[in-house]
Design a protein around this motif. Structure first.
Motif, PDB file in Angstrom:
ATOM      1  N   GLN A   1       0.017  12.998  -3.143  1.00 54.75           N
ATOM      2  CA  GLN A   1      -0.994  14.048  -3.308  1.00 54.75           C
ATOM      3  C   GLN A   1      -0.713  15.209  -2.363  1.00 54.75           C
ATOM      4  OE1 GLN A   1      -4.845  12.327  -3.984  1.00 54.75           O
ATOM      5  NE2 GLN A   1      -5.901  14.093  -3.135  1.00 54.75           N
TER       6      GLN A   1
ATOM      7  N   ARG B   1      -3.353   6.857 -16.111  1.00 52.96           N
ATOM      8  CA  ARG B   1      -3.430   5.947 -14.971  1.00 52.96           C
ATOM      9  C   ARG B   1      -2.676   4.659 -15.287  1.00 52.96           C
ATOM     10  NH1 ARG B   1      -8.890   4.650 -11.543  1.00 52.96           N
ATOM     11  NH2 ARG B   1      -7.910   3.445  -9.880  1.00 52.96           N
TER      12      ARG B   1
ATOM     13  N   TRP C   1       0.029   8.171 -12.989  1.00 51.70           N
ATOM     14  CA  TRP C   1      -0.373   8.087 -11.592  1.00 51.70           C
ATOM     15  C   TRP C   1      -0.974   6.728 -11.268  1.00 51.70           C
ATOM     16  CZ3 TRP C   1      -5.640   7.528 -10.257  1.00 51.70           C
ATOM     17  CH2 TRP C   1      -6.547   7.675 -11.312  1.00 51.70           C
ATOM     18  N   THR C   2      -1.034   6.463  -9.975  1.00 51.10           N
ATOM     19  CA  THR C   2      -1.671   5.273  -9.460  1.00 51.10           C
ATOM     20  C   THR C   2      -2.335   5.654  -8.140  1.00 51.10           C
ATOM     21  OG1 THR C   2      -1.297   2.940  -8.886  1.00 51.10           O
ATOM     22  CG2 THR C   2       0.408   4.523  -8.223  1.00 51.10           C
ATOM     23  N   GLU C   3      -2.880   4.677  -7.435  1.00 49.11           N
ATOM     24  CA  GLU C   3      -3.489   4.961  -6.130  1.00 49.11           C
ATOM     25  C   GLU C   3      -2.780   4.179  -5.037  1.00 49.11           C
ATOM     26  OE1 GLU C   3      -7.684   4.210  -6.310  1.00 49.11           O
ATOM     27  OE2 GLU C   3      -8.121   6.267  -6.930  1.00 49.11           O
TER      28      GLU C   3
ATOM     29  N   GLU D   1      -5.419   7.440  -2.067  1.00 52.69           N
ATOM     30  CA  GLU D   1      -4.988   8.736  -2.580  1.00 52.69           C
ATOM     31  C   GLU D   1      -4.138   8.566  -3.828  1.00 52.69           C
ATOM     32  OE1 GLU D   1      -3.048  11.003   0.473  1.00 52.69           O
ATOM     33  OE2 GLU D   1      -4.952  11.677   1.315  1.00 52.69           O
ATOM     34  N   ARG D   2      -4.111   9.597  -4.653  1.00 49.99           N
ATOM     35  CA  ARG D   2      -3.361   9.537  -5.896  1.00 49.99           C
ATOM     36  C   ARG D   2      -1.872   9.705  -5.633  1.00 49.99           C
ATOM     37  NH1 ARG D   2      -5.802  12.724 -10.943  1.00 49.99           N
ATOM     38  NH2 ARG D   2      -7.497  11.348 -10.272  1.00 49.99           N
TER      39      ARG D   2
ATOM     40  N   LYS E   1       1.599  10.145  -7.951  1.00 47.26           N
ATOM     41  CA  LYS E   1       2.187  10.301  -9.276  1.00 47.26           C
ATOM     42  C   LYS E   1       3.525   9.576  -9.334  1.00 47.26           C
ATOM     43  CE  LYS E   1       0.175  14.475 -11.249  1.00 47.26           C
ATOM     44  NZ  LYS E   1       0.471  15.767 -11.920  1.00 47.26           N
TER      45      LYS E   1
ATOM     46  N   GLU F   1      -7.214  10.018 -17.190  1.00 41.44           N
ATOM     47  CA  GLU F   1      -7.488   8.573 -17.128  1.00 41.44           C
ATOM     48  C   GLU F   1      -6.508   7.787 -17.999  1.00 41.44           C
ATOM     49  OE1 GLU F   1      -8.929   5.311 -15.492  1.00 41.44           O
ATOM     50  OE2 GLU F   1      -9.447   7.359 -14.876  1.00 41.44           O
TER      51      GLU F   1
END
Length: 309
Positions: free
Chosen positions: A286, A211, A235-237, A241-242, A244, A208
């Motif tokens: 991902q 993020r 990472w982000t979305e 989905e994630r 990196k 976390e």
């Protein structure tokens, strides 16, 4: 001196090598964490320090816990004068600390009392420190609170990831650790208590923590990406989905994007932040391998107005 070295990851290997190469000390044994599952087959693999010790023909001790009676009995049999430590990865009980005459001396990758804890280099990069370093100190039962024998300093470069910086500190620190062992043997150095002021903590970086907050200024985004590389990975979305972010740079000329807003060109990919934009250079979707951000954007066919986060 007769030494028992304690360490586990790759970053501890340069210090072990430097002590093995020293003509003043004998590395009688190595203490490391037990073998751990790795790779797709999840077979048990020895730690990097354990593997290096085996290659050098040095006895390797792998206690499940350093308070195990069998381990303590063997440690007493070896009778080390001192136990140098680099990223061992387990708390040492007083019963173990009391075995060597000169105690356990830890090489820690910060200028104590700054950044006590498990992730000093990551926190230094994320905080924007311009100077960091490494310290050798006598281990007590507190968290990285023991008196300091010596330090080396290292500039934090503008493009440094935590991996880059940690590699340089591992080699600079290995020389400091050998010099500390020499000074202890000679009686020419004395551990100095850490000052009460200036204490900062460096707990393990969580997923976390890694993020990206696109509403933060671009400088903060850049520090999070560099500080979390190679692990755990910033990472982000995107589309639920994630994603990196492996490498990014500031783009001060782009101030036209809202936080998280994507601008995909033929050869570049910009994302808005709370100040100027950043240009993403390498990303990892991902379940995929890392790839150039512009290539990822072309393959993903980003629609106008799509955002990250």
């Amino acid at each position: 001196m007769k030494l028992v070295f304690a360490g586990t990851p790759e970053v501890a290997v340069p210090a072990l090598d430097a002590l093995i190469a020293s003509d003043r000390h004998e590395v009688a044994a190595v203490v490391t964490r037990p073998d751990a599952p790795a790779g797709r087959g999840r077979r048990l693999v020895a730690s990097p320090v354990g593997q290096r010790a085996e290659e050098a023909g040095i006895e390797v001790l792998k206690p499940a816990k350093p308070r195990d009676e069998d381990f303590l009995a063997r440690l007493r049999e070896i009778g080390p004068d001192c136990c140098p430590v680099v990223a061992y990865g387990a708390l040492l009980p007083k019963v173990a600390l009391d075995v060597p005459a000169h105690g356990w001396v830890n090489l820690h990758f910060s200028l104590l009392p700054a950044w006590r804890g498990a992730a000093p280099v990551q926190h230094a990069v994320m905080a924007g420190d311009e100077i960091t370093g490494a310290s050798t100190f006598l281990i007590e039962e507190g968290l990285d609170s023991g008196p300091v024998y010596g330090t080396v300093t290292e500039a934090v470069r503008a493009t440094d990831t935590s991996g880059d910086l940690l590699t340089r500190l591992a080699f600079a620190g290995s020389g400091l650790l050998v010099a500390t062992m020499d000074g202890i043997e000679d009686g020419t150095i004395e551990a100095v208590p850490q000052p009460a002021d200036g204490v900062t903590l460096a707990p393990k970086i969580t997923v976390e923590d890694a993020r990206i907050n696109w509403r933060a200024p671009a400088l903060r985004v850049d520090r999070v990406v560099r500080g979390c590389t190679p692990a755990p990975g910033a990472w982000t979305e995107f589309r639920g989905e994630r994603l990196k972010v492996r490498t990014a740079v500031l783009a001060p000329d782009r101030t036209d994007l809202a936080p998280g807003e994507i601008s995909a060109g033929k050869k570049n990919l910009h994302v808005g932040t709370g100040s100027c934009a950043v240009e993403l250079l390498w990303v990892q979707a991902q379940g995929k391998k890392p790839m150039a951000a512009a290539d990822w954007a072309r393959g993903t066919r980003i629609a106008e107005g799509e955002t990250l986060g």
